[in-house]
Write a protein that holds these residues in place. Sequence first.
Motif, short mmCIF file in Angstrom:
data_model
loop_
_atom_site.label_atom_id
_atom_site.label_comp_id
_atom_site.label_asym_id
_atom_site.label_seq_id
_atom_site.Cartn_x
_atom_site.Cartn_y
_atom_site.Cartn_z
N GLY A 269 39.54 41.46 41.47
CA GLY A 269 40.03 40.07 41.42
C GLY A 269 40.67 39.78 40.09
N ALA A 270 40.64 40.77 39.18
CA ALA A 270 41.19 40.54 37.82
C ALA A 270 42.70 40.35 37.86
CB ALA A 270 40.84 41.72 36.91
N ASN A 271 43.38 40.97 38.84
CA ASN A 271 44.85 40.82 38.84
C ASN A 271 45.24 39.36 39.10
OD1 ASN A 271 44.31 40.70 41.62
ND2 ASN A 271 45.18 42.73 42.03
N LEU A 301 39.69 38.39 27.95
CA LEU A 301 41.10 38.69 28.10
C LEU A 301 41.23 39.48 29.41
CD1 LEU A 301 43.88 38.45 26.89
CD2 LEU A 301 43.47 40.53 25.57
N MET A 302 41.54 38.77 30.46
CA MET A 302 41.57 39.39 31.79
C MET A 302 42.64 40.47 31.85
SD MET A 302 39.05 37.85 32.79
CE MET A 302 38.79 38.29 34.49
N GLY A 303 42.32 41.56 32.51
CA GLY A 303 43.26 42.67 32.56
C GLY A 303 43.09 43.63 31.40
N PHE A 304 42.12 43.30 30.53
CA PHE A 304 41.81 44.21 29.40
C PHE A 304 40.40 44.75 29.53
CE2 PHE A 304 44.56 44.51 25.56
CZ PHE A 304 45.70 43.97 26.10
N MET A 382 46.28 42.84 47.78
CA MET A 382 47.21 43.94 47.44
C MET A 382 46.44 45.11 46.81
SD MET A 382 50.06 42.96 48.54
CE MET A 382 51.19 44.13 47.81
N PHE A 383 45.31 44.82 46.23
CA PHE A 383 44.47 45.90 45.67
C PHE A 383 43.67 46.55 46.80
CE2 PHE A 383 41.99 48.45 43.16
CZ PHE A 383 41.78 48.09 41.86
N ALA A 384 43.19 45.69 47.73
CA ALA A 384 42.31 46.19 48.80
C ALA A 384 43.05 47.12 49.77
CB ALA A 384 41.70 45.01 49.56
C1 SDX Z 1 38.97 47.26 37.61
O1 SDX Z 1 35.43 50.66 37.32
C2 SDX Z 1 36.65 50.80 37.71
O2 SDX Z 1 37.15 51.91 37.82
C3 SDX Z 1 37.37 49.55 38.08
C4 SDX Z 1 38.86 49.67 38.34
C5 SDX Z 1 39.12 50.44 39.60
O3 SDX Z 1 40.25 50.99 39.73
O4 SDX Z 1 38.26 50.42 40.51
O5 SDX Z 1 39.48 50.32 37.26
C6 SDX Z 1 39.50 48.30 38.54
O6 SDX Z 1 38.02 46.61 37.95
C7 SDX Z 1 39.60 47.13 36.25
C8 SDX Z 1 38.87 46.07 35.38
C9 SDX Z 1 39.43 44.69 35.74
N1 SDX Z 1 38.62 43.64 35.07
C10 SDX Z 1 39.13 42.91 34.10
O7 SDX Z 1 40.24 43.07 33.60
C11 SDX Z 1 38.20 41.78 33.63
C12 SDX Z 1 38.12 41.80 32.12
N2 SDX Z 1 37.40 43.02 31.69
C13 SDX Z 1 36.01 42.98 31.58
O8 SDX Z 1 35.28 41.94 32.01
C14 SDX Z 1 35.31 44.27 31.21
O9 SDX Z 1 36.10 44.94 30.33
C15 SDX Z 1 34.94 45.17 32.36
C16 SDX Z 1 34.16 44.44 33.39
C17 SDX Z 1 36.15 45.75 32.97
C18 SDX Z 1 34.07 46.30 31.80
O10 SDX Z 1 32.88 45.73 31.41
P1 SDX Z 1 31.75 46.62 30.68
O11 SDX Z 1 32.11 48.04 30.65
O12 SDX Z 1 30.44 46.24 31.25
O13 SDX Z 1 31.89 46.14 29.20
P2 SDX Z 1 31.08 44.96 28.59
O14 SDX Z 1 31.22 43.76 29.50
O15 SDX Z 1 29.73 45.45 28.26
O16 SDX Z 1 31.91 44.67 27.25
C19 SDX Z 1 31.68 45.45 26.09
C20 SDX Z 1 32.11 44.55 24.95
C21 SDX Z 1 31.45 43.16 25.00
O17 SDX Z 1 31.52 42.66 23.68
P3 SDX Z 1 30.09 42.54 22.85
O18 SDX Z 1 29.13 41.77 23.76
O19 SDX Z 1 29.67 43.96 22.64
O20 SDX Z 1 30.44 41.79 21.60
O21 SDX Z 1 33.53 44.28 25.07
C22 SDX Z 1 33.72 42.88 25.31
C23 SDX Z 1 32.41 42.31 25.79
O22 SDX Z 1 32.31 40.94 25.47
N3 SDX Z 1 34.73 42.81 26.36
C24 SDX Z 1 35.72 41.93 26.36
C25 SDX Z 1 36.48 42.25 27.49
N4 SDX Z 1 35.94 43.29 28.13
C26 SDX Z 1 34.85 43.63 27.42
N5 SDX Z 1 36.00 40.91 25.53
C27 SDX Z 1 37.11 40.21 25.84
N6 SDX Z 1 37.92 40.46 26.91
C28 SDX Z 1 37.62 41.46 27.75
N7 SDX Z 1 38.42 41.70 28.79
#
Ligand code: SDX
Length: 428
Positions: A269-271, A301-304, A382-384
């Motif tokens: 749902g991040a996209n 920061l979504m997408g990161f 589109m992802f599903a």
């Molecule tokens: C997909 O797993 C897969 O393979 C998934 C996927 C696939 O093809 O199936 O690749 C597809 O889901 C991609 C991810 C899409 N999601 C997003 O873009 C949402 C934003 N990203 C995150 O919420 C996060 O990065 C995750 C969920 C993707 C990963 O989470 P983790 O590995 O559990 O990391 P974490 O939440 O423990 O974060 C570690 C640190 C934290 O900071 P501290 O608490 O240590 O200070 O990094 C920070 C987090 O707060 N952090 C972010 C961040 N992602 C992690 N801070 C700001 N923005 C972000 N996006």
Amino acid sequence: MPDTLTITDNRTGKTYDLPITDDTIRAMDLRQIKVSPEDFGMMSFDPGYVNTASTRSAITYIDGKKGILRYRGYPIEQLAQQSDFIEVAYLLLHGELPTATQLEDWRETIRNHTLVHENIKKQMEAFRYDAHPMGMWISTVAALSTFYPEAKNVRDADNRMVQIRRLIAKAPTIAAFTYRHLQGYPYNSPDNDLSYTANFLSMMFRMTEPKYEPHPALVKALDVLFILHADHEQNCSASAMRAIGSSEADCYSALAGAAAALYGPLHGGANEAVLRMLTEIGDVKNVPAHIERVKQGEVRLMGFGHRVYKNYDPRAKIIKQTADEVFEVTGRNPMLDIALELERIALEDDYFVERKLYPNVDFYSGLIYEAMGLSVRMFPVMFAIPRTVGWLAQWNEHMADEAQRIARPRQIYTGAGERDYIPVENRG
Ligand code: SDX
């Protein structure tokens, strides 16, 4: 030196030699570690399964440090450049690239299953006019289980392949129906003269013209996007697919569960969340303020970021290149400037560098979908569509894996100790 891990339990002074295989120890080998004989024995504790392997798999390989992604050993960059989605679907499911004959038969069998039962249209009409397409897609995929009761025979490999072909074929049809429902347009039937992705665009966008001719550059771009999204080893939704499949539920019900997991904004749902974030930022000059909010922990920061990639997601690189090709046809998406500025600042800022946060697959994909005329709510769908192939490949491998059992994790109980029931009249 033996492949063993020697553990000393300092509570008892006892030592244990645990065998190491594939650089892992079996969690069950911890159970022998006890303080007293009546103890249950030791377990591992791993919320989010950050460091737990749940299965052996031969489908997809990721090296998060090096930013490597391979399907059945083939680098994603080569597949995106030289293959197409239906060929990659064959590869993921069968383990090898098809011969010309196998490929033509595979294309033909998928083409012949793109129609859905007419009752699906009636079910679709029951949704509100503004229902989220991902909710409609998930519900409708689950409903397919009521049309194919023989799918419950999950231990029969041939039967699994019949259902797999049906689902790959019908996923885009159902997706297009959800879009047409949103727009209030009539449903389009599949056009079997077209390729998989061209047919999807036709079902989505054909209006009154007798034949829809999608732009070749958009068809190619969609094929690349579908290839990139096809599988990603044991991510949240693939794990859901395997867990539901482990109870021997049919693949339609399991895939609806997997899609529900994908729907979350932290996953597929991040996209959609990225586009909403870019829209909210609105202008490049507002990027620094948004970055500050992220660093204050107010928003993500979504997408990161990624659980596995601690480097640039290889898929994001290819999507970024594909965006330029699409924009040549559709015109440049102005929000690309905001995305590029976000990336530029994030890649230099210690907050993101220290946490190894890079653009992932979802950061740029939505810009392409929007430029192609898709509404933001369609993005998770589109992802599903392409991930249907990955979920089915993972499920098929799971159902054939004799080492697997029904998924049933343990817990650390933190609740109340035993206590007697208090009749309501005696409660404070
Ligand atoms: C997909 O797993 C897969 O393979 C998934 C996927 C696939 O093809 O199936 O690749 C597809 O889901 C991609 C991810 C899409 N999601 C997003 O873009 C949402 C934003 N990203 C995150 O919420 C996060 O990065 C995750 C969920 C993707 C990963 O989470 P983790 O590995 O559990 O990391 P974490 O939440 O423990 O974060 C570690 C640190 C934290 O900071 P501290 O608490 O240590 O200070 O990094 C920070 C987090 O707060 N952090 C972010 C961040 N992602 C992690 N801070 C700001 N923005 C972000 N996006």
